[in-house]
Scaffold this motif. Structure first.
Motif, PDB file in Angstrom:
ATOM      1  N   CYS A  55       4.554  74.630  24.131  1.00  0.00           N
ATOM      2  CA  CYS A  55       5.215  75.027  25.371  1.00  0.00           C
ATOM      3  C   CYS A  55       5.260  73.859  26.351  1.00  0.00           C
ATOM      4  N   CYS A  58       7.880  71.401  24.984  1.00  0.00           N
ATOM      5  CA  CYS A  58       9.259  71.885  24.837  1.00  0.00           C
ATOM      6  C   CYS A  58       9.800  72.640  26.047  1.00  0.00           C
ATOM      7  N   ASN A  59       8.938  73.041  26.957  1.00  0.00           N
ATOM      8  CA  ASN A  59       9.339  73.812  28.138  1.00  0.00           C
ATOM      9  C   ASN A  59       9.930  75.173  27.791  1.00  0.00           C
ATOM     10  N   CYS A  60       9.569  75.697  26.642  1.00  0.00           N
ATOM     11  CA  CYS A  60      10.035  77.036  26.279  1.00  0.00           C
ATOM     12  C   CYS A  60       9.136  77.611  25.190  1.00  0.00           C
ATOM     13  N   PRO A  62       9.648  80.909  22.266  1.00  0.00           N
ATOM     14  CA  PRO A  62      10.554  81.957  21.780  1.00  0.00           C
ATOM     15  C   PRO A  62      10.043  83.352  22.157  1.00  0.00           C
ATOM     16  N   LYS A  69      12.494  81.550  16.518  1.00  0.00           N
ATOM     17  CA  LYS A  69      12.320  80.140  16.879  1.00  0.00           C
ATOM     18  C   LYS A  69      13.643  79.437  17.143  1.00  0.00           C
ATOM     19  N   GLU A  71      15.690  80.248  19.249  1.00  0.00           N
ATOM     20  CA  GLU A  71      15.876  80.273  20.699  1.00  0.00           C
ATOM     21  C   GLU A  71      15.387  78.981  21.354  1.00  0.00           C
ATOM     22  N   CYS A  72      14.502  78.285  20.679  1.00  0.00           N
ATOM     23  CA  CYS A  72      13.897  77.077  21.239  1.00  0.00           C
ATOM     24  C   CYS A  72      13.817  76.015  20.129  1.00  0.00           C
ATOM     25  N   CYS A  74      13.333  72.794  19.992  1.00  0.00           N
ATOM     26  CA  CYS A  74      12.202  71.853  20.048  1.00  0.00           C
ATOM     27  C   CYS A  74      10.963  72.511  19.464  1.00  0.00           C
ATOM     28  N   TYR A  75      10.707  73.743  19.843  1.00  0.00           N
ATOM     29  CA  TYR A  75       9.563  74.521  19.367  1.00  0.00           C
ATOM     30  C   TYR A  75       9.639  74.685  17.853  1.00  0.00           C
TER      31      TYR A  75
END
Length: 88
Positions: A55, A58-60, A62, A69, A71-72, A74-75
């Motif tokens: 988090c 990646c600043n997010c 899922p 995953k 949805e994000c 980078c994550y």
């Protein structure tokens, strides 16, 4: 010279305070999102640790407790040293 130094000191204190406030708000964001993400995990401490790392990078996080995953990206793309997904 003293008024310039005092002004510089005040400006730097204001900037550091605003940065600290942003960091604290961000860490509470990660903590909340990761607690939702890891709510059904068998190893909650481990899940929270890696979710927090992901988090922060990646600043997010899922939505849901598993999957989603995409949805994000980078994550989703963070891998550990063994080539497996680092983020829960």
């Amino acid at each position: 010279m003293k008024p310039a130094f005092a002004t510089l000191l005040i400006v730097s204190l204001l900037l550091s305070f605003s940065f600290l406030q942003t960091t604290m708000a961000y860490s509470s964001f990660c903590k909340y999102k990761c607690s939702v993400r890891c709510s059904k995990a068998g190893l909650k401490k481990r899940c929270m640790k890696y979710c927090g790392i992901c988090c922060a990078a990646c600043n997010c996080v899922p939505s849901g407790t598993y999957g989603n995953k995409s949805e994000c990206p980078c994550y989703m793309n963070k891998l550990n040293s063994k080539g497996k997904s680092k983020c829960p």
